[in-house]
Design an enzyme around this catalytic site. Structure first.
Site, PDB file in Angstrom:
ATOM      1  N   LEU A 119       0.824  -1.208   0.000  1.00 20.31           N
ATOM      2  CA  LEU A 119       0.000   0.000   0.000  1.00 20.31           C
ATOM      3  C   LEU A 119       0.862   1.263   0.000  1.00 20.31           C
ATOM      4  O   LEU A 119       0.568   2.233   0.676  1.00 20.31           O
ATOM      5  CB  LEU A 119      -0.946  -0.009   1.211  1.00 20.31           C
ATOM      6  CG  LEU A 119      -1.884  -1.217   1.266  1.00 20.31           C
ATOM      7  CD1 LEU A 119      -2.617  -1.264   2.602  1.00 20.31           C
ATOM      8  CD2 LEU A 119      -2.879  -1.197   0.109  1.00 20.31           C
ATOM      9  N   GLY A 162       0.172   1.379  -4.699  1.00 15.76           N
ATOM     10  CA  GLY A 162      -0.827   0.492  -4.122  1.00 15.76           C
ATOM     11  C   GLY A 162      -1.868   1.224  -3.316  1.00 15.76           C
ATOM     12  O   GLY A 162      -3.065   0.906  -3.385  1.00 15.76           O
ATOM     13  N   ASN A 206       6.490  -4.523 -11.162  1.00 17.88           N
ATOM     14  CA  ASN A 206       7.308  -4.508 -12.382  1.00 17.88           C
ATOM     15  C   ASN A 206       8.189  -5.746 -12.465  1.00 17.88           C
ATOM     16  O   ASN A 206       9.405  -5.659 -12.706  1.00 17.88           O
ATOM     17  CB  ASN A 206       8.166  -3.240 -12.439  1.00 17.88           C
ATOM     18  CG  ASN A 206       7.381  -2.024 -12.872  1.00 17.88           C
ATOM     19  OD1 ASN A 206       6.477  -2.115 -13.704  1.00 17.88           O
ATOM     20  ND2 ASN A 206       7.700  -0.879 -12.314  1.00 17.88           N
ATOM     21  N   GLY A 242       1.601   5.894 -12.502  1.00 13.89           N
ATOM     22  CA  GLY A 242       2.309   6.557 -11.418  1.00 13.89           C
ATOM     23  C   GLY A 242       1.378   7.185 -10.394  1.00 13.89           C
ATOM     24  O   GLY A 242       0.259   6.727 -10.163  1.00 13.89           O
ATOM     25  N   LYS A 251       4.698  -4.188 -20.723  1.00 11.70           N
ATOM     26  CA  LYS A 251       5.082  -3.075 -19.843  1.00 11.70           C
ATOM     27  C   LYS A 251       6.586  -2.830 -19.913  1.00 11.70           C
ATOM     28  O   LYS A 251       7.046  -1.683 -19.838  1.00 11.70           O
ATOM     29  CB  LYS A 251       4.661  -3.388 -18.404  1.00 11.70           C
ATOM     30  CG  LYS A 251       5.027  -2.315 -17.378  1.00 11.70           C
ATOM     31  CD  LYS A 251       4.449  -0.960 -17.733  1.00 11.70           C
ATOM     32  CE  LYS A 251       4.439   0.015 -16.556  1.00 11.70           C
ATOM     33  NZ  LYS A 251       5.691   0.168 -15.838  1.00 11.70           N
ATOM     34  N   ASN A 287       8.309   0.696 -20.962  1.00 18.20           N
ATOM     35  CA  ASN A 287       9.287   1.440 -20.175  1.00 18.20           C
ATOM     36  C   ASN A 287      10.558   1.719 -20.959  1.00 18.20           C
ATOM     37  O   ASN A 287      11.196   2.755 -20.776  1.00 18.20           O
ATOM     38  CB  ASN A 287       9.598   0.690 -18.885  1.00 18.20           C
ATOM     39  CG  ASN A 287       8.510   0.868 -17.846  1.00 18.20           C
ATOM     40  OD1 ASN A 287       7.356   1.122 -18.186  1.00 18.20           O
ATOM     41  ND2 ASN A 287       8.855   0.717 -16.584  1.00 18.20           N
ATOM     42  N   GLU A 347       9.762   4.659 -22.917  1.00 20.48           N
ATOM     43  CA  GLU A 347       9.763   5.793 -21.988  1.00 20.48           C
ATOM     44  C   GLU A 347      11.176   6.333 -21.777  1.00 20.48           C
ATOM     45  O   GLU A 347      11.392   7.547 -21.749  1.00 20.48           O
ATOM     46  CB  GLU A 347       9.155   5.335 -20.668  1.00 20.48           C
ATOM     47  CG  GLU A 347       9.100   6.366 -19.558  1.00 20.48           C
ATOM     48  CD  GLU A 347       8.593   5.738 -18.282  1.00 20.48           C
ATOM     49  OE1 GLU A 347       9.348   5.730 -17.288  1.00 20.48           O
ATOM     50  OE2 GLU A 347       7.459   5.219 -18.270  1.00 20.48           O
TER      51      GLU A 347
END
Length: 300
Positions: free
Chosen positions: A8, A12, A86, A114, A164, A168, A171
C-alpha cells in the site's frame, strides 16, 4: 467485487482508493501497520470470499516471489493472484506454474500511471488465461482510465509484463530526447525563455505528450533545475528491454543510448574518458586535465 491488495505504498495505496471509489471492497495488507487494513497476509485472505482475488503490488524480485509463495499456501483452487508490480516477464511463468499446482490462477499486470493514476486511471497490460482475466475484470475496469483505451489482455501469462517492459524502454528513449533538447536550448543562449518554448510544444506539435507536460511542471517549479542533481537510476525494465532486443536481433539504438546515458549520469569522473584523454595525450601530445589542481598540462 471484494479484493485483497498487498503493498500500500504510493501506487498500491492510490489503487486501493480508486477501487473503493468505484464501489469495490478492498482489504489491504502492508508491513506498515499504519497503512494496513489487516494484520497479516493470512488475516487478509481470511476476510475475502471465494473465489478470492489478491493483487500483489510490491517491489519486483525476491519480495514478490516470497509474497506469492506465501499466498500459495493460503489460497485455494479457483482463487487468482495478480502480480501488478514490475516483475520480469520470465518470472511470471514460474509464479504461474507454482500456483497452478494447487489450481490457483495467475495474472501478470503491467501498470502505468504513477502517482497520477488515482484521478486519471492506470493503463493496464495483462497476461493470463481468459478465465483468470475475466475473474479480475471488474477491478481492471475500475482501475483503467475512462474510455475505450487503457486496457489490453495482451496474451498468455508473461505478456502483460513483457508489454510493460517495452513500454518502459520507450519511456527511457522519450525522456532522453526531451532532456537532450532541453539541454541544447539552455546551452546555446539563443532562446531567452526555455521553459516557455517547451510549454509551447505541448499544444499542436508532433512531439506533444504527457511526459512533455510533466517536464513543463518540473520547470515551473525550478526553471533551471538547480535543485536537482543529474543522477538517474534505472529500475530494471530498460535493461531487460535491451536484453530482449539482443535476443531477438532487434536494433534498439535509441533505447540503448538512453539506458547508457543513465549509467553515465552516475559517474563523477568517467574511467573511460580518462582512458580516452590518456590515449590522446600519448598519440598526439594533446593536453590533459590533471586531477589535483584541475590545471591543463601542456604537451611538450
Amino acid at each position: 467485487m471484494e479484493i485483497g491488495l498487498v503493498g500500500l505504498g504510493r501506487m498500491g495505496g492510490n489503487m486501493r482508493e480508486r477501487l473503493r471509489r468505484s464501489g469495490h471492497t478492498v482489504v489491504g495488507y502492508d508491513r506498515n501497520a499504519d497503512l494496513s487494513d489487516s494484520s497479516s497476509l493470512e488475516d487478509m485472505v481470511g476476510r475475502l470470499p471465494s473465489p478470492r482475488v489478491v493483487w500483489v503490488m510490491v517491489p519486483a524480485g525476491e519480495i514478490t516471489r516470497t509474497t506469492i509463495e506465501e499466498l500459495g499456501g493460503l489460497l485455494s483452487e479457483g482463487d487468482v493472484v495478480v502480480d501488478g508490480g514490475n516483475s520480469r516477464w520470465t518470472d511470471d511463468k514460474d509464479h504461474a506454474a507454482m500456483l497452478g499446482r494447487d489450481g490457483i490462477g495467475f495474472v501478470d499486470a503491467g501498470v502505468s500511471g504513477g502517482v497520477w493514476g488515482l484521478d486519471n486511471g492506470y493503463a493496464l497490460m495483462v497476461g493470463g488465461s481468459d478465465a483468470d482475466v475475466a475473474t479480475v475484470q471488474p477491478a481492471f475496469d475500475a482501475l483503467k482510465p475512462e474510455g475505450e483505451s487503457g486496457f489490453v489482455h495482451a496474451g498468455p501469462v508473461g505478456a502483460g509484463h513483457f508489454a510493460k517492459m517495452v513500454h518502459n524502454g520507450i519511456e527511457y528513449g522519450l525522456m532522453q530526447a526531451y532532456a537532450e533538447g532541453y539541454e541544447l536550448l539552455e546551452a546555446a543562449h539563443v532562446v531567452e525563455d526555455v521553459p516557455g518554448v517547451i510549454r509551447s510544444w505541448t499544444q499542436g506539435t508532433v512531439i506533444r505528450s504527457w511526459l512533455l507536460d510533466l517536464l513543463v511542471l518540473a520547470l515551473d517549479e525550478d526553471p533551471v533545475l538547480a535543485d536537482i542533481r543529474g543522477y538517474v537510476e534505472d529500475s530494471g525494465e530498460g535493461r531487460w528491454t535491451i536484453e530482449e532486443a539482443i535476443n531477438h536481433a532487434v536494433p534498439a539504438p535509441v533505447m540503448s543510448a538512453a539506458l547508457f546515458a543513465r549509467f553515465g549520469s552516475r559517474q563523477d569522473d568517467s574511467p573511460a574518458m580518462k582512458a580516452v584523454a590518456a590515449l590522446r595525450n600519448q598519440f598526439g601530445g594533446h593536453a590533459v586535465t590533471k586531477v589535483a589542481k584541475q590545471e591543463v598540462e601542456k604537451p611538450a
